[in-house]
Scaffold this motif. Structure first.
Motif, short mmCIF file in Angstrom:
data_model
loop_
_atom_site.label_atom_id
_atom_site.label_comp_id
_atom_site.label_asym_id
_atom_site.label_seq_id
_atom_site.Cartn_x
_atom_site.Cartn_y
_atom_site.Cartn_z
N MET A 2 56.70 -117.97 -32.35
CA MET A 2 55.48 -117.22 -32.10
C MET A 2 55.33 -116.91 -30.62
O MET A 2 55.84 -117.61 -29.76
CB MET A 2 54.27 -118.04 -32.56
N GLY A 3 54.61 -115.86 -30.34
CA GLY A 3 54.33 -115.51 -28.96
C GLY A 3 53.35 -116.47 -28.35
O GLY A 3 52.80 -117.35 -29.02
N PRO A 4 53.09 -116.30 -27.05
CA PRO A 4 52.20 -117.23 -26.36
C PRO A 4 50.78 -117.12 -26.88
O PRO A 4 50.30 -116.03 -27.18
CB PRO A 4 52.30 -116.80 -24.89
N LEU A 5 50.14 -118.26 -27.00
CA LEU A 5 48.73 -118.29 -27.34
C LEU A 5 47.95 -118.26 -26.04
O LEU A 5 47.92 -119.23 -25.30
CB LEU A 5 48.42 -119.58 -28.12
N ARG A 6 47.33 -117.15 -25.73
CA ARG A 6 46.63 -116.98 -24.46
C ARG A 6 45.17 -117.39 -24.64
O ARG A 6 44.49 -116.90 -25.51
CB ARG A 6 46.74 -115.53 -23.99
N VAL A 7 44.76 -118.31 -23.80
CA VAL A 7 43.39 -118.78 -23.88
C VAL A 7 42.76 -118.64 -22.50
O VAL A 7 43.42 -118.78 -21.48
CB VAL A 7 43.33 -120.26 -24.34
N GLY A 8 41.48 -118.34 -22.49
CA GLY A 8 40.78 -118.19 -21.22
C GLY A 8 40.52 -119.51 -20.56
O GLY A 8 40.60 -120.58 -21.18
N ARG A 9 40.19 -119.47 -19.28
CA ARG A 9 39.84 -120.68 -18.56
C ARG A 9 38.49 -121.18 -19.06
O ARG A 9 37.55 -120.43 -19.21
CB ARG A 9 39.76 -120.41 -17.06
N ARG A 10 38.41 -122.48 -19.30
CA ARG A 10 37.17 -123.08 -19.77
C ARG A 10 36.83 -124.23 -18.85
O ARG A 10 37.01 -125.40 -19.16
CB ARG A 10 37.33 -123.56 -21.22
N THR A 11 36.37 -123.88 -17.66
CA THR A 11 36.17 -124.89 -16.62
C THR A 11 35.15 -125.93 -17.02
O THR A 11 35.17 -127.04 -16.50
CB THR A 11 35.75 -124.23 -15.30
N GLY A 12 34.25 -125.61 -17.93
CA GLY A 12 33.27 -126.60 -18.33
C GLY A 12 33.82 -127.67 -19.23
O GLY A 12 33.15 -128.65 -19.51
N LEU A 13 35.06 -127.52 -19.71
CA LEU A 13 35.61 -128.48 -20.66
C LEU A 13 36.60 -129.44 -20.06
O LEU A 13 37.10 -130.31 -20.76
CB LEU A 13 36.29 -127.72 -21.82
N PHE A 14 36.93 -129.29 -18.77
CA PHE A 14 37.83 -130.29 -18.21
C PHE A 14 37.03 -131.25 -17.35
O PHE A 14 35.97 -130.93 -16.84
CB PHE A 14 39.00 -129.67 -17.42
N LEU A 15 37.55 -132.47 -17.24
CA LEU A 15 36.88 -133.51 -16.48
C LEU A 15 37.69 -133.78 -15.23
O LEU A 15 38.80 -134.27 -15.31
CB LEU A 15 36.79 -134.81 -17.31
N ALA A 16 37.15 -133.46 -14.08
CA ALA A 16 37.84 -133.74 -12.82
C ALA A 16 37.55 -135.18 -12.46
O ALA A 16 36.60 -135.49 -11.74
CB ALA A 16 37.37 -132.80 -11.73
N THR A 213 45.31 -123.03 -17.23
CA THR A 213 44.85 -123.03 -15.86
C THR A 213 43.94 -124.23 -15.65
O THR A 213 42.95 -124.38 -16.39
CB THR A 213 44.08 -121.75 -15.50
N VAL A 214 44.27 -125.08 -14.71
CA VAL A 214 43.45 -126.24 -14.38
C VAL A 214 42.93 -126.06 -12.96
O VAL A 214 43.70 -126.01 -12.01
CB VAL A 214 44.25 -127.56 -14.48
N GLU A 215 41.62 -125.95 -12.82
CA GLU A 215 40.99 -125.85 -11.52
C GLU A 215 40.47 -127.22 -11.12
O GLU A 215 39.54 -127.74 -11.75
CB GLU A 215 39.87 -124.82 -11.55
N THR A 216 41.03 -127.82 -10.10
CA THR A 216 40.69 -129.19 -9.75
C THR A 216 39.38 -129.31 -8.98
O THR A 216 38.80 -130.39 -8.93
CB THR A 216 41.80 -129.83 -8.90
#
Length: 236
Positions: A2-16, A213-216
């Protein structure tokens, strides 16, 4: 495939979980001669070698943050590694204790997994720390499988270091709850930042890829070595 599954950045869901606050100094170990991050085998399983290394810690606005990684020296995976943490003063006396865990539920044979712990309301005078392995399992429930990281690129962003890349499900089974762990190590190999991300909605099918994409939000780790690991829960 399958091709790449492209997902948008969800900065509210990662825990820095390991953003280094400005002006906070990282603290070395003061464990009275015991090596920093010295590990102990799980009770009743002396032949098993699960170790701790690369530990560092620092005060963060009145709390005390500690991070490092566990190492699986076996030729089989281990699961749910739990840790005991002792915080010590300059004389080596224990002034506080806490518990932590590897942030990946499964640690591959010969592999590593980072950990991070925040001791809230830490007492003054912490000058070092000792981390020991309290326990782990040979079986994971629910079953977890690693995600292959195909690429990971580090750059400076407006709010801090940004990691972008692509992963793939090579487990042969659908994976749900995909979890990425991005960790940074300084020139001495000590873990100085650990960040989470959940980049996929729903299940990732066998052979399917995804972009992340992970924004630290932490510029202090932009010059450190970065590693991205991932896992998911295996379905039928």
């Amino acid at each position: 495939m399958m091709g790449p599954l492209r997902v948008g950045r969800r900065t509210g869901l990662f825990l820095a979980l390991a953003a280094l606050a400005p002006g906070c100094a990282r603290v070395g170990d003061a464990s009275g001669g015991e090596p920093e991050g010295a590990a102990a085998p799980a009770a009743g399983a002396a032949e098993v070698e699960v170790e701790v290394r690369g530990v560092t810690g620092w005060y963060d606005l009145g709390d005390y943050r500690i991070s490092g990684e566990v190492v699986n020296r076996l030729d089989v995976p281990v699961y749910d590694v739990e840790l005991d943490v002792a915080f010590r003063d300059a004389a080596g006396a224990v002034v506080a204790t806490d518990h932590a865990a590897a942030v990946l539920g499964r640690v591959e044979p010969g592999g590593t997994a980072p950990f991070v712990d925040m001791h809230y309301g830490a007492p003054a005078g912490i000058a070092g720390h000792t981390v020991t392995v309290a326990g782990w399992s040979r079986e994971g429930r629910p079953p977890r499988r690693p995600v292959t990281i195909l690429s990971a690129d580090l750059a400076r962003g407006i709010t801090g270091a940004v990691v972008t890349g692509r992963g793939r499900n090579d487990s042969g089974r659908p994976l749900g709850g995909i979890k990425l762990v991005t960790s940074f190590r300084d020139r001495d190999g000590k873990v100085v930042g650990v960040f989470f991300d959940y980049p996929v909605l729903g299940s990732l099918q066998p052979g399917q890829t995804f972009d992340f994409t992970v924004e630290t939000m932490d510029a202090t780790v932009a010059d450190d070595a970065v590693r991205v690991q991932g896992e998911g829960t295996a379905g039928s």
